[in-house]
Design an enzyme around this catalytic site. Structure first.
Site, short mmCIF file in Angstrom:
data_model
loop_
_atom_site.label_atom_id
_atom_site.label_comp_id
_atom_site.label_asym_id
_atom_site.label_seq_id
_atom_site.Cartn_x
_atom_site.Cartn_y
_atom_site.Cartn_z
N ARG A 61 1.64 15.92 -9.22
CA ARG A 61 1.56 14.49 -9.59
C ARG A 61 2.95 13.95 -9.92
O ARG A 61 3.22 12.76 -9.74
CB ARG A 61 0.59 14.27 -10.76
N TYR A 114 0.14 -10.07 1.85
CA TYR A 114 -0.93 -9.12 2.15
C TYR A 114 -2.05 -9.34 1.11
O TYR A 114 -1.77 -9.46 -0.08
CB TYR A 114 -0.37 -7.70 2.07
N ASP A 186 8.36 -6.33 0.72
CA ASP A 186 7.43 -5.47 1.44
C ASP A 186 7.88 -5.51 2.91
O ASP A 186 7.78 -6.53 3.59
CB ASP A 186 6.01 -6.02 1.26
N LYS A 211 1.16 2.44 7.84
CA LYS A 211 1.41 1.65 9.05
C LYS A 211 2.55 2.28 9.87
O LYS A 211 2.47 3.45 10.20
CB LYS A 211 1.71 0.20 8.64
C1 LIG Z 1 -1.51 -2.39 4.64
C2 LIG Z 1 -0.50 -3.16 3.88
C3 LIG Z 1 -0.33 -2.98 2.49
C4 LIG Z 1 -1.20 -2.05 1.68
O1 LIG Z 1 -1.04 -0.74 2.07
P1 LIG Z 1 -2.17 0.41 1.88
O2 LIG Z 1 -1.51 1.60 2.42
O3 LIG Z 1 -3.38 -0.05 2.62
O4 LIG Z 1 -2.44 0.48 0.41
C5 LIG Z 1 0.66 -3.70 1.85
N1 LIG Z 1 1.43 -4.56 2.54
C6 LIG Z 1 1.28 -4.78 3.85
C7 LIG Z 1 2.17 -5.76 4.53
C8 LIG Z 1 0.31 -4.09 4.56
O5 LIG Z 1 0.16 -4.31 5.89
#
Ligand SMILES: *Cc1c(COP(=O)(O)O)cnc(C)c1O
Length: 396
Positions: A61, A114, A186, A211
């Site tokens: 962790r 998001y 992000d 992603k």
């Molecule tokens: C999918 C996504 C998230 C969240 O990510 P998870 O891995 O699903 O928690 C945050 N920001 C963007 C732009 C995303 O496409």
């Protein structure tokens, strides 16, 4: 005591610990450290690691060799001093926000975020006395006007979802810093192959590693990159939150990262060709892709993303939700998938999925119409993908 003298029950319980820690010749690919704990030589070693005098492992962790391998690789690509990975993108976002803001402070955020991040700010972070003002990130005057003396953070996304608008990170970061706020970007939609937000002035860069970073739709993961000092603070919070990435997922994400450049090159060129094709179709009213010369932000996109414009695009078909539904059902190679950035081209319908809970008038204001289809371009042969869209649109 030799092992032979021990009872079989003891030998069974201790079995496997004879595995050599250093293998020579070393493996070409790092092994998976599928262990929750690490064994110590003595208490001095415990002290050294706990006090940060020596880097080492204690408990998964806190950190694990697979985490470190993945974190350092992403930190290197983003040009940051350190990184921390988490079990999901939302884990990385929550830990970063909770580490950096306190009750009574204020956040300025892009209005087209998001959905999970929007929900986190509005439903959770707000309960701790942290208010968020949402602004249009393409309007620098509006962003500047939103800062107050208590603004602690500016929260942005490199490329917005689902209207694929580009954020001028350099300009907004310097505005935030003038107001004493830090900047989180992000960078999920762009990946470090296309944009490196820290080099444009951001303080932290976050990815949903689910992603493009991992790239094969095999895991959920998140990672935050920044200065060693900021990451140390986030790590402390993250350890308490406990959204730990599994060693196997960190290993898979690190494997995915090896082909990031190839995947981003291909999905960017595929997305551009598909966007150009779609913009010539009579049944398509509008295409959102910053690589198109006609896109209002084409110049900014060219200067920020000289290597390509990414795999995400969206377009509006005639006939509203019914028109979109017809086209999506007629596609044979491009299934409806409520995520993105895998190797296959996929589609999604923002009004029915990611933005379903948003009131229809707010959706309309952001350009998220019922006929809008979002596409995550994959790495296939583009001729096959265009032929599929061609037949689907001709049926519409
Ligand atoms: C999918 C996504 C998230 C969240 O990510 P998870 O891995 O699903 O928690 C945050 N920001 C963007 C732009 C995303 O496409």
């Amino acid at each position: 005591m030799s092992n032979k003298e021990l009872d079989l029950r003891t030998r069974a319980a201790h079995s496997g610990s004879q595995t050599p820690t250093a293998v020579s010749p070393r493996p070409a690919v790092p092994p998976i450290y599928q262990t929750s704990v690490f064994v110590y030589e003595d208490l001095e070693q415990v002290d050294d690691i706990q006090e940060g005098r020596k880097e080492g492992f204690l408990y998964t962790r806190y950190t694990n060799p697979n985490h470190r391998g993945f974190e350092l690789a992403v930190a290197d690509m983003e040009g940051g001093g350190d990184a921390m990975c988490m079990a999901s993108g939302m884990g990385a976002i929550s830990a970063s926000l909770l580490a950096l803001v306190s009750g009574g402070e204020h956040i300025v955020a892009a209005r087209e975020l998001y959905g999970g991040t929007y929900g986190l700010l509005v439903n959770e972070v707000s309960r701790f006395g942290v208010a968020t003002t949402f602004v249009d990130p393409c309007d620098p005057t509006a962003v500047e006007a939103a800062f107050t003396p208590s603004t602690r953070l500016l929260y942005l996304e490199t490329i917005s979802n689902p209207t694929i608008r580009v954020t001028d990170i350099a300009r907004l970061s310097s505005a935030a810093h003038r107001h004493g706020a830090q900047v989180i970007v992000d960078n999920t939609f762009a990946s470090p192959y296309l944009v490196q937000p820290l080099k444009l002035g951001a303080d932290l860069c976050i990815h949903s590693a689910t992603k493009y970073i991992s790239g094969h739709s095999t895991l959920t993961g998140g990672v935050v990159v920044g200065s060693p000092d900021l990451i140390r603070r986030i790590r402390k919070t993250a350890i308490s939150l406990g959204a730990t990435m599994s060693p196997f997922d960190a290993w898979l994400a690190a494997m995915g990262l090896k082909t990031l450049a190839l995947r981003m090159e291909r999905c960017s060129s595929n997305a551009l060709e598909l966007a150009e094709f779609l913009s010539r179709q009579p049944s398509v009213t509008h295409v959102n892709y910053p690589g198109l010369k006609a896109h209002s932000q084409h110049e900014l996109a060219c200067s920020m993303m000289p290597r390509g414009f990414g795999g995400m695009l969206s377009f509006e078909v005639k006939g509203g939700a019914e028109g979109a539904s017809h086209v999506m059902a007629s596609l044979k190679l491009c299934p409806i998938v409520p995520s993105l950035a895998g190797t296959s081209t996929t589609t999604s319908h923002p009004a029915k999925t990611s933005h379903r809970s948003m009131p229809a008038d707010r959706r309309a204001e952001l350009g998220i119409t019922d006929g809008l289809i979002r596409v995550s371009a994959g790495i296939e042969d583009i001729g096959d993908i265009i032929a599929d869209f061609d037949q689907a649109l001709s049926k519409a």
